[in-house]
Design a protein around this motif. Structure first.
Motif, mmCIF file in Angstrom:
data_model
loop_
_atom_site.group_PDB
_atom_site.id
_atom_site.type_symbol
_atom_site.label_atom_id
_atom_site.label_comp_id
_atom_site.label_asym_id
_atom_site.label_seq_id
_atom_site.Cartn_x
_atom_site.Cartn_y
_atom_site.Cartn_z
ATOM 1 N N GLU A 1 0.694 1.894 -10.021
ATOM 2 C CA GLU A 1 -0.215 1.096 -9.192
ATOM 3 C C GLU A 1 -0.185 1.705 -7.802
ATOM 4 O O GLU A 1 0.832 2.231 -7.383
ATOM 5 C CB GLU A 1 0.222 -0.377 -9.209
ATOM 6 N N ARG B 1 4.386 8.106 3.680
ATOM 7 C CA ARG B 1 4.104 7.068 4.681
ATOM 8 C C ARG B 1 5.384 6.709 5.446
ATOM 9 O O ARG B 1 5.362 6.525 6.660
ATOM 10 C CB ARG B 1 3.524 5.833 3.982
ATOM 11 N N LYS C 1 3.681 9.030 -7.174
ATOM 12 C CA LYS C 1 3.776 7.684 -6.586
ATOM 13 C C LYS C 1 4.889 7.644 -5.518
ATOM 14 O O LYS C 1 4.702 7.131 -4.410
ATOM 15 C CB LYS C 1 4.072 6.677 -7.705
ATOM 16 N N TYR D 1 6.628 -9.114 6.006
ATOM 17 C CA TYR D 1 6.947 -7.688 6.140
ATOM 18 C C TYR D 1 5.848 -6.895 6.820
ATOM 19 O O TYR D 1 6.090 -5.790 7.307
ATOM 20 C CB TYR D 1 7.334 -7.072 4.790
HETATM 21 N N1 SAJ Z 1 4.044 0.006 8.912
HETATM 22 C C1 SAJ Z 1 4.338 0.475 10.182
HETATM 23 N N2 SAJ Z 1 3.457 1.307 10.793
HETATM 24 C C2 SAJ Z 1 2.298 1.689 10.204
HETATM 25 C C3 SAJ Z 1 1.999 1.240 8.898
HETATM 26 C C4 SAJ Z 1 2.897 0.387 8.275
HETATM 27 O O1 SAJ Z 1 5.384 0.155 10.751
HETATM 28 O O2 SAJ Z 1 1.543 2.432 10.837
HETATM 29 C C5 SAJ Z 1 4.995 -0.883 8.221
HETATM 30 C C6 SAJ Z 1 4.404 -2.252 7.862
HETATM 31 O O3 SAJ Z 1 4.492 -3.151 8.921
HETATM 32 C C7 SAJ Z 1 5.284 -2.631 6.682
HETATM 33 C C8 SAJ Z 1 5.575 -1.297 6.015
HETATM 34 O O4 SAJ Z 1 5.296 -0.289 6.983
HETATM 35 O O5 SAJ Z 1 6.506 -3.182 7.125
HETATM 36 C C9 SAJ Z 1 4.779 -1.021 4.779
HETATM 37 O O6 SAJ Z 1 3.428 -1.457 4.928
HETATM 38 P P1 SAJ Z 1 2.163 -0.635 4.418
HETATM 39 O O7 SAJ Z 1 0.971 -1.430 4.735
HETATM 40 O O8 SAJ Z 1 2.223 0.747 4.973
HETATM 41 O O9 SAJ Z 1 2.399 -0.466 2.869
HETATM 42 P P2 SAJ Z 1 2.733 -1.480 1.660
HETATM 43 O O10 SAJ Z 1 4.200 -1.431 1.407
HETATM 44 O O11 SAJ Z 1 2.134 -2.816 1.858
HETATM 45 O O12 SAJ Z 1 1.951 -0.737 0.481
HETATM 46 C C10 SAJ Z 1 2.300 0.619 0.164
HETATM 47 C C11 SAJ Z 1 1.011 1.432 0.029
HETATM 48 N N3 SAJ Z 1 1.339 2.864 -0.012
HETATM 49 C C12 SAJ Z 1 0.743 3.766 0.816
HETATM 50 O O13 SAJ Z 1 -0.055 3.442 1.671
HETATM 51 C C13 SAJ Z 1 1.111 5.196 0.618
HETATM 52 C C14 SAJ Z 1 0.244 1.017 -1.215
HETATM 53 O O14 SAJ Z 1 -0.891 1.841 -1.437
HETATM 54 C C15 SAJ Z 1 1.172 1.086 -2.447
HETATM 55 O O15 SAJ Z 1 0.506 0.711 -3.632
HETATM 56 C C16 SAJ Z 1 2.301 0.117 -2.181
HETATM 57 O O16 SAJ Z 1 3.030 0.606 -1.043
HETATM 58 C C17 SAJ Z 1 3.204 0.066 -3.421
HETATM 59 O O17 SAJ Z 1 3.107 -0.921 -4.175
HETATM 60 O O18 SAJ Z 1 3.938 1.026 -3.685
#
Ligand code: SAJ
Length: 402
Positions: free
Chosen positions: A152, A212, A205, A315
């Motif tokens: 996913e 990121r 994945k 989060y």
């Molecule tokens: N965050 C930052 N700075 C940023 C972006 C995010 O500090 O510029 C933090 C957020 O506040 C959060 C964490 O990173 O604490 C993760 O948030 P996110 O929005 O980056 O990602 P997730 O964990 O909600 O979802 C990710 C996604 N992966 C990528 O973008 C590569 C999503 O597409 C995946 O499906 C998901 O992980 C998963 O299920 O693995």
């Protein structure tokens, strides 16, 4: 006759997937080991909040396209969406695959020739092969079934859109499995379906989420460096990002959620010598949370803060998910230190045992405000004005964006 589908695990991925497939008129017999979740779903009620999910679930249940059970139901296609948590007690956290192993054991008893088994849970490299081996050991003739991995890739908050729109990667244990699973995804996905082998799909994945994590670590490291120079990090990043080949992410209070804060460990624990950058990034992001705690305590001591308001517990912004939330760690540490913390989170509806207050309540009670998560409710002119006379530490750029 259309294929019978069994979705196993009705969490953040399994439930939206079931509901989406049901909306495409697939007959879904989904299962979850949590009795309460099964009951709620059969009543048409969601146990997670995700835009669009509620309405589609009600429709799926009322039209009879989705039924939930405690046990896995006999089907033609099995989609495994169970959690793959990590074991934090060891020095290098390692994946816990027990849920997948339990599901595989159950599947061994019901699989028939021609069935397709798809793993969607984020998993270390080799997990799909492990499923094949376990089935074989349990007497299943795996030559007669198809087994594939298809991770996913949806972002919480936009799951229903991304389930259909995103590209999918499908990696089977053999070409036939890849083909069968890809054809299935092509029947409901608008994005491209890319075919590869199971190990490449698994590592892909983990790579996406590690990418990121590494890039957020860069932003978080910059924010600490900027503080040493009294430079506004967000202004710096905005200017640097004007360069056509620079794209720095947002610094925050650390990385949370069940994906990015976890998945890099699946690579690190298997490749300790060769994953130094990924490991260091994980450490930088964990350290950023400690740095924030230190900054708050320093300020609270200086101000002799009595009540401190922490704005945001989830989060990330605009979700109700607190898994691996750095904000929760911060609140706990401040309390352990002896500070009286009042939490505000409009997304949580008093669901936590951390004690929740409304914004109005904390205005009167607190002079020291800490903004941890940039929920849309916090990005208001009104809040901005009200906080003018308060001490505010904004760690997520809410005030600079109002
Ligand atoms: N965050 C930052 N700075 C940023 C972006 C995010 O500090 O510029 C933090 C957020 O506040 C959060 C964490 O990173 O604490 C993760 O948030 P996110 O929005 O980056 O990602 P997730 O964990 O909600 O979802 C990710 C996604 N992966 C990528 O973008 C590569 C999503 O597409 C995946 O499906 C998901 O992980 C998963 O299920 O693995």
């Amino acid at each position: 006759m259309s294929k019978q589908i069994s979705v196993i695990g009705l969490g953040y991925i399994g439930l939206p997937t079931s509901v989406l497939l049901a909306s495409k008129k697939y007959k879904i017999k989904a299962s979850d080991i949590n009795e309460e979740v099964v009951q709620l779903i059969n009543e048409g009620k969601v146990h997670i909040s995700e835009p669009g999910l509620d309405h589609l679930l009600k429709e799926a249940i009322s039209r009879g396209f989705l039924e939930a059970y405690r046990q896995i139901q006999k089907s033609d296609i099995y989609i495994i969406c169970v959690p793959t948590p990590f074991n934090k007690s060891t020095e290098i956290p390692s994946p816990d695959l027990s849920h997948i192993e339990n599901v595989t054991a159950e599947l061994s008893l019901i699989l028939k020739p021609g069935d397709l088994v798809i793993l969607e849970s984020t998993s270390p490299v080799g997990t799909t092969e492990m499923i094949g081996n376990q089935l074989k050991e349990n007497g299943v003739n795996i030559e007669e079934i198809s087994i594939a991995y298809c991770p996913e890739r949806v972002i919480p908050g936009n799951i229903m859109e991304e389930l259909v729109g995103n590209d999918r990667i499908v990696g089977g244990l053999n070409l036939d499995s890849t083909k069968k699973a890809s054809d299935f995804y092509r029947s409901f996905v608008n994005g491209n379906v890319i075919e590869t082998d199971s190990k490449t799909a698994e590592l892909c994945k983990l790579t996406e989420n590690s990418f990121r994590d590494v890039n957020i670590a860069f932003a978080n490291e910059l924010s600490m460096i900027c503080e040493n120079y009294e430079i506004d990090t967000r202004e710096l990043i905005e200017i640097a990002n004007l360069h056509p080949r620079v794209n720095i992410l947002d610094p925050g209070i650390g990385v949370g959620g069940h994906c990015i804060a976890v998945d890099p460990w699946f690579i690190i624990s298997d490749n300790l010598e060769d994953s130094k950058l990924i490991k260091t990034s994980r450490e930088v992001n964990l350290n950023k949370t400690d740095w924030v705690i230190k900054k708050i305590i320093e300020r609270a001591e200086y101000l002799k803060t009595k009540n401190i308001a922490c704005l945001g517990l989830t989060y990330k912004p605009d979700v109700d998910d607190i898994r691996e939330s750095p904000a929760i760690d911060i609140v706990k540490s401040l309390r352990d230190y002896g500070l009286n913390v009042l939490c505000v989170d409009p997304n949580l509806n008093l669901r936590t045992d951390l004690g929740l207050f409304s914004l109005e309540e904390v205005y009167d009670k607190c002079d020291h405000f800490v903004i941890l998560v940039s929920h849309k409710e916090f990005k208001s002119e009104e809040l901005f004005k009200k906080l003018k006379d308060k001490e505010v530490q904004d760690f997520c750029g809410v005030l600079s964006n109002t």
